[in-house]
Design an enzyme around this catalytic site. Structure first.
Site, mmCIF file in Angstrom:
data_model
loop_
_atom_site.group_PDB
_atom_site.id
_atom_site.type_symbol
_atom_site.label_atom_id
_atom_site.label_comp_id
_atom_site.label_asym_id
_atom_site.label_seq_id
_atom_site.Cartn_x
_atom_site.Cartn_y
_atom_site.Cartn_z
ATOM 1 C CB CYS A 3 -0.219 -1.810 9.823
ATOM 2 S SG CYS A 3 -1.801 -2.332 9.127
ATOM 3 C CG ASP A 29 -15.566 0.961 10.278
ATOM 4 O OD1 ASP A 29 -15.471 1.995 10.969
ATOM 5 O OD2 ASP A 29 -15.014 0.827 9.178
ATOM 6 C CG HIS A 45 0.796 -5.316 6.152
ATOM 7 N ND1 HIS A 45 -0.054 -4.416 6.745
ATOM 8 C CD2 HIS A 45 1.444 -4.635 5.173
ATOM 9 C CE1 HIS A 45 0.083 -3.237 6.156
ATOM 10 N NE2 HIS A 45 0.982 -3.350 5.197
ATOM 11 C CG ASN A 86 -12.745 1.716 -0.852
ATOM 12 O OD1 ASN A 86 -13.565 1.678 -1.752
ATOM 13 N ND2 ASN A 86 -13.078 2.004 0.394
ATOM 14 N N GLY A 92 -10.393 5.683 -2.230
ATOM 15 C CA GLY A 92 -10.944 5.890 -0.897
ATOM 16 C C GLY A 92 -10.332 5.033 0.192
ATOM 17 C CB THR A 94 -8.603 5.906 5.011
ATOM 18 O OG1 THR A 94 -9.453 4.943 5.626
ATOM 19 C CG2 THR A 94 -9.429 6.868 4.162
ATOM 20 C CG HIS A 97 -3.890 -4.605 6.730
ATOM 21 N ND1 HIS A 97 -2.945 -5.094 7.594
ATOM 22 C CD2 HIS A 97 -4.673 -5.657 6.400
ATOM 23 C CE1 HIS A 97 -3.156 -6.391 7.787
ATOM 24 N NE2 HIS A 97 -4.214 -6.756 7.065
ATOM 25 C CG HIS A 99 -9.793 -2.555 4.808
ATOM 26 N ND1 HIS A 99 -8.685 -1.828 4.432
ATOM 27 C CD2 HIS A 99 -10.816 -1.670 4.849
ATOM 28 C CE1 HIS A 99 -9.027 -0.551 4.264
ATOM 29 N NE2 HIS A 99 -10.317 -0.434 4.494
#
Length: 114
Positions: A3, A29, A45, A86, A92, A94, A97, A99
């Protein structure tokens, strides 16, 4: 575990840290969609909100509190900000994990990021 966010928390992958405590880690990001784009992740996690359990209730509240704290510290709380989570691929997500995206620095409209 393979991850990327777990590796960021462990320090195996570099990131530009914004905030860290014993429960969460926040960082910029690398592919921002707004002038300010910060990711807030639990250190534990959890694949997505779909895997939440009652024991995570305080953690999610803490994440939202941290988002507001970051907004105040970074100086964009008064102008407004957006928090996005998401849940699953169709929504959406991707990185599997859990977030939260903390977005600011521009005027948003409903359903659009630009």
């Amino acid at each position: 575990m393979d991850c990327i966010f777990c590796k960021i928390v462990a320090g195996e992958i570099p990131s530009k840290k914004v905030y860290e405590d014993d429960l969460v880690y926040a960082f910029y990001d690398i592919n921002p969609i707004a002038p300010v784009h910060i990711l807030i992740i639990p250190k534990e996690h959890i694949k997505s909100m779909c895997e939440m359990e009652e024991k995570h209730e305080k953690l999610v509240g803490h994440i939202l509190f941290v988002a507001h704290k970051i907004a105040q510290e970074q100086g964009f709380a008064e102008d407004g900000y957006r928090i996005i989570n998401n849940c699953g691929e169709n929504a959406g997500q991707t990185v599997m994990h859990m977030h939260y995206h903390l977005l600011a620095g521009q005027k948003f409209s409903w359903g659009k990021m630009d």
